[in-house]
Design a protein around this motif. Sequence first.
Motif, mmCIF file in Angstrom:
data_model
loop_
_atom_site.group_PDB
_atom_site.id
_atom_site.type_symbol
_atom_site.label_atom_id
_atom_site.label_comp_id
_atom_site.label_asym_id
_atom_site.label_seq_id
_atom_site.Cartn_x
_atom_site.Cartn_y
_atom_site.Cartn_z
ATOM 1 N N PRO A 52 0.787 -1.233 0.000
ATOM 2 C CA PRO A 52 0.000 0.000 0.000
ATOM 3 C C PRO A 52 0.826 1.293 0.000
ATOM 4 C CG PRO A 52 -0.176 -1.137 2.126
ATOM 5 C CD PRO A 52 0.588 -2.037 1.212
ATOM 6 N N ILE A 53 2.012 1.280 0.631
ATOM 7 C CA ILE A 53 2.785 2.531 0.746
ATOM 8 C C ILE A 53 4.168 2.340 0.117
ATOM 9 C CG2 ILE A 53 3.681 4.305 2.321
ATOM 10 C CD1 ILE A 53 1.735 3.223 4.451
ATOM 11 N N PRO A 54 4.448 3.034 -0.980
ATOM 12 C CA PRO A 54 5.794 2.939 -1.568
ATOM 13 C C PRO A 54 6.855 3.400 -0.562
ATOM 14 C CG PRO A 54 4.282 4.058 -3.078
ATOM 15 C CD PRO A 54 3.565 3.923 -1.773
ATOM 16 N N ASP A 55 8.039 2.814 -0.679
ATOM 17 C CA ASP A 55 9.109 3.090 0.299
ATOM 18 C C ASP A 55 9.380 4.582 0.452
ATOM 19 O OD1 ASP A 55 9.228 0.389 -0.195
ATOM 20 O OD2 ASP A 55 11.426 0.294 -0.244
ATOM 21 N N HIS A 56 9.438 5.293 -0.682
ATOM 22 C CA HIS A 56 9.853 6.694 -0.600
ATOM 23 C C HIS A 56 8.761 7.559 0.026
ATOM 24 C CE1 HIS A 56 7.385 6.723 -4.154
ATOM 25 N NE2 HIS A 56 7.527 8.019 -4.325
ATOM 26 N N LEU A 57 7.563 6.993 0.196
ATOM 27 C CA LEU A 57 6.491 7.729 0.868
ATOM 28 C C LEU A 57 6.298 7.263 2.316
ATOM 29 C CD1 LEU A 57 3.883 7.860 -2.056
ATOM 30 C CD2 LEU A 57 5.650 9.534 -1.442
ATOM 31 N N GLN A 58 7.088 6.276 2.752
ATOM 32 C CA GLN A 58 7.063 5.881 4.162
ATOM 33 C C GLN A 58 7.704 7.004 4.958
ATOM 34 O OE1 GLN A 58 5.733 3.219 5.514
ATOM 35 N NE2 GLN A 58 5.752 1.530 4.023
ATOM 36 N N ARG A 59 7.005 7.465 5.960
ATOM 37 C CA ARG A 59 7.519 8.622 6.680
ATOM 38 C C ARG A 59 8.925 8.414 7.213
ATOM 39 N NH1 ARG A 59 3.571 11.105 10.872
ATOM 40 N NH2 ARG A 59 4.885 9.721 12.038
ATOM 41 N N VAL A 60 9.172 7.219 7.730
ATOM 42 C CA VAL A 60 10.454 6.976 8.402
ATOM 43 C C VAL A 60 11.613 6.951 7.413
ATOM 44 C CG1 VAL A 60 10.334 4.447 8.340
ATOM 45 C CG2 VAL A 60 11.505 5.577 10.224
ATOM 46 N N PHE A 61 11.353 6.582 6.146
ATOM 47 C CA PHE A 61 12.425 6.547 5.152
ATOM 48 C C PHE A 61 12.596 7.875 4.431
ATOM 49 C CE2 PHE A 61 11.392 1.801 4.582
ATOM 50 C CZ PHE A 61 12.281 1.445 5.588
ATOM 51 N N SER A 62 11.592 8.752 4.531
ATOM 52 C CA SER A 62 11.580 9.909 3.643
ATOM 53 C C SER A 62 12.699 10.896 3.954
ATOM 54 C CB SER A 62 10.231 10.605 3.713
ATOM 55 O OG SER A 62 10.062 11.126 5.015
ATOM 56 N N THR A 63 13.325 10.745 5.114
ATOM 57 C CA THR A 63 14.400 11.675 5.449
ATOM 58 C C THR A 63 15.726 11.248 4.825
ATOM 59 O OG1 THR A 63 14.705 10.430 7.482
ATOM 60 C CG2 THR A 63 13.421 12.458 7.619
ATOM 61 N N TYR A 64 15.764 10.040 4.253
ATOM 62 C CA TYR A 64 17.005 9.572 3.645
ATOM 63 C C TYR A 64 17.043 9.913 2.166
ATOM 64 C CZ TYR A 64 17.102 6.641 7.794
ATOM 65 O OH TYR A 64 17.088 6.188 9.063
ATOM 66 N N GLY A 65 18.230 10.166 1.693
ATOM 67 C CA GLY A 65 18.451 10.251 0.255
ATOM 68 C C GLY A 65 17.771 11.435 -0.391
ATOM 69 N N ASP A 66 17.715 11.403 -1.728
ATOM 70 C CA ASP A 66 17.180 12.509 -2.499
ATOM 71 C C ASP A 66 15.663 12.477 -2.471
ATOM 72 O OD1 ASP A 66 19.866 12.281 -3.188
ATOM 73 O OD2 ASP A 66 19.400 11.204 -5.041
ATOM 74 N N ALA A 67 15.054 13.649 -2.640
ATOM 75 C CA ALA A 67 13.618 13.699 -2.881
ATOM 76 C C ALA A 67 13.398 13.108 -4.269
ATOM 77 C CB ALA A 67 13.131 15.128 -2.827
ATOM 78 N N VAL A 68 12.443 12.233 -4.384
ATOM 79 C CA VAL A 68 12.251 11.594 -5.684
ATOM 80 C C VAL A 68 10.813 11.712 -6.133
ATOM 81 C CG1 VAL A 68 14.109 9.921 -5.785
ATOM 82 C CG2 VAL A 68 12.076 9.421 -4.432
#
Length: 387
Positions: free
Chosen positions: A313-329
């Motif tokens: 249901p939730i793509p990784d880059h939209l998981q709140r906890v992961f969203s602080t890592y890496g580039d905005a995509v």
Amino acid sequence: MDQLFVPFNDLRPALGAQRDELLAIIAHVLDAGMLIQGPEHQAFEQELAQYIGATYALGVGNGTDALEIAFRALKDGDRRTIVTVANAGGFSTAAARAVGLDVRYCDVDPTTHCLDPDSLESCLNDSVLAVVITHLYGHTVDVKAITDICTLRGIRVVEDCAQSIGARTDQGAAGTFGDLATFSFYPVKNLGALGDGGAIVTSDEELASRVRELRQYGWSDRNVVSSRYGKNSRLDEIQAAVLRYRLPRVDAWNARRRQIVGAYEDASPASVRVLPARTQSHSAHLAVVETGDARDLADHLSRWRVGTSVHYPIPDHLQRVFSTYGDAVSLPVTERLVGRILSLPCFPEMTDQQIAQVCTGLQAYNPDAPSRTAHTQPTPGSHEVHA
Ligand SMILES: *Cc1c(COP(=O)(O)O)cnc(C)c1O
């Protein structure tokens, strides 16, 4: 005809049918008195390698550990990024973070929902250690097109085969195309254990010996630590023995799964696209459909007493906890699929009647129907399941 509840998944029919054999297998291991890395484990590693068509298979604790250990085995100096897709459940992301690697996401193909090679090129640079190709839902991705791009740049390829065991093309089985391949034997996978389990498959001798050390304290020999970042992640002897019993049955189970997906494909109205799983290149791990409003279809099917699920249901880059890592995509295809995918029941022990009930529910689906309450008391039709 009574309307049954068709669960999204149910392990009880398989466990019931295999009960006597499983108890005998467990008793055999108990009598032999070896509970870790005994003869069953060794035999399973050989049989799995042979089944996949690779030189080495190494048992580990689960599919996420398999990814983590694969990344550790590949780890090399300045290359600190894993590239993968964001719609495959987050397992590669979790494994990469555990090893301290960054993750960059590329987009997926709108037809297969798997990594889109056209989106890959722009994700690659000299910091990329490996690309993880997930054979999502059981669809064998054309890895060759991706390894061609990666090899030129010194980037390694890991195949995540947690959903694709037994899928094979003319070129070979899923798991033979990259540098390393990872497997999960989580109970509902196509080859499931009676608990957690996993494996790493490779034909590279050096990588195999690194994995062998990393999965057990970094030991190259008893009490001799040769890999600095070793951990303990092993496949239990009882699980290995159970997997040896089940491995020769996977092809028949996969064929039954493909039959189920095929029946859904035949039954679906134009508003529902079933991702096809017709050929042996697909393990039919999940029967996934794409539709305008997945929630609406799920509600409709639940009125037909059919259980459903969403992967994922939730793509990784939209998981709140992961969203602080890496580039905005921005991943337009991945994001467009949110709310449009639904997984239907698909397990080998489903009865023909259960399959027919799902098909009848699909046939009755009309997202534009003026009065949706007309479906509140459906009666299953006589949809035939063709073998
Ligand atoms: C299940 C799964 C995993 C993780 O396996 P575990 O054994 O649960 O750790 C990894 N990748 C994919 C694609 C999976 O479906």
